[in-house]
Design a protein around this motif. Structure first.
Motif, PDB file in Angstrom:
ATOM      1  N   ILE A 105      -4.763   6.264 -16.775  1.00  0.00           N
ATOM      2  CA  ILE A 105      -3.612   6.558 -16.247  1.00  0.00           C
ATOM      3  C   ILE A 105      -3.336   5.925 -14.556  1.00  0.00           C
ATOM      4  N   ARG A 106      -3.927   6.794 -13.513  1.00  0.00           N
ATOM      5  CA  ARG A 106      -3.521   6.326 -12.347  1.00  0.00           C
ATOM      6  C   ARG A 106      -3.961   4.418 -12.484  1.00  0.00           C
ATOM      7  N   LYS A 107      -4.843   4.002 -12.846  1.00  0.00           N
ATOM      8  CA  LYS A 107      -5.214   2.599 -12.680  1.00  0.00           C
ATOM      9  C   LYS A 107      -4.321   1.685 -12.990  1.00  0.00           C
ATOM     10  N   LEU A 108      -3.485   2.448 -14.404  1.00  0.00           N
ATOM     11  CA  LEU A 108      -2.380   1.976 -15.255  1.00  0.00           C
ATOM     12  C   LEU A 108      -1.436   1.671 -13.851  1.00  0.00           C
ATOM     13  N   GLU A 132       0.477  -1.315  -0.053  1.00  0.00           N
ATOM     14  CA  GLU A 132      -0.346   0.018   0.358  1.00  0.00           C
ATOM     15  C   GLU A 132       0.890   1.400   0.109  1.00  0.00           C
ATOM     16  N   ASP A 133       2.096   1.278   0.655  1.00  0.00           N
ATOM     17  CA  ASP A 133       3.084   2.163   0.730  1.00  0.00           C
ATOM     18  C   ASP A 133       3.679   2.773  -0.551  1.00  0.00           C
ATOM     19  N   TYR A 134       4.187   1.220  -0.948  1.00  0.00           N
ATOM     20  CA  TYR A 134       4.580   1.182  -2.456  1.00  0.00           C
ATOM     21  C   TYR A 134       4.157   1.977  -3.600  1.00  0.00           C
ATOM     22  N   VAL A 135       2.427   1.485  -3.201  1.00  0.00           N
ATOM     23  CA  VAL A 135       2.419   1.803  -4.407  1.00  0.00           C
ATOM     24  C   VAL A 135       1.072   3.394  -4.479  1.00  0.00           C
ATOM     25  N   LYS A 136       1.282   4.487  -3.162  1.00  0.00           N
ATOM     26  CA  LYS A 136       1.116   5.346  -2.354  1.00  0.00           C
ATOM     27  C   LYS A 136       1.891   6.154  -2.948  1.00  0.00           C
ATOM     28  N   ILE A 163       1.972  -2.117  -8.332  1.00  0.00           N
ATOM     29  CA  ILE A 163       2.044  -3.676  -7.222  1.00  0.00           C
ATOM     30  C   ILE A 163       2.969  -4.429  -8.170  1.00  0.00           C
ATOM     31  N   ASN A 164       2.648  -4.675  -9.581  1.00  0.00           N
ATOM     32  CA  ASN A 164       2.955  -5.572 -10.418  1.00  0.00           C
ATOM     33  C   ASN A 164       5.637  -5.759  -9.525  1.00  0.00           C
TER      34      ASN A 164
END
Length: 77
Positions: free
Chosen positions: A57-60, A23-27, A66-67
């Motif tokens: 774009i945000r979703k991508l 979660e922190d990494y994605v943020k 995540i990947n």
């Protein structure tokens, strides 16, 4: 909760490390300066088509983060 450790080297050569949850990494990815400036386009006075593109774009970017997190997690094991 699974975490990864990111190591960074400063211009002076000092090495630091920080642990991130997914979660922190994605943020961190989605709130970086370059990506964050895109969210300006989501204001009410912008075209709906532009707002839809920003959401895509945000979703991508979230999917990429995540990947990347999962790849780094595997490398640490």
């Amino acid at each position: 909760m699974k975490t990864i450790t990111i190591k960074r080297t400063s211009f002076s050569g000092d090495e630091t490390s920080k642990e991130y949850t997914q979660e922190d990494y994605v943020k961190q990815w989605t709130e970086s300066i370059g990506v964050g400036s895109l969210w300006y386009l989501q204001r009410d006075d912008h075209y709906e088509a532009d707002k839809a593109k920003v959401k895509q774009i945000r979703k991508l970017i979230e999917e990429m983060a995540i990947n990347n997190f999962k790849e780094l997690l595997l490398e640490e094991v």
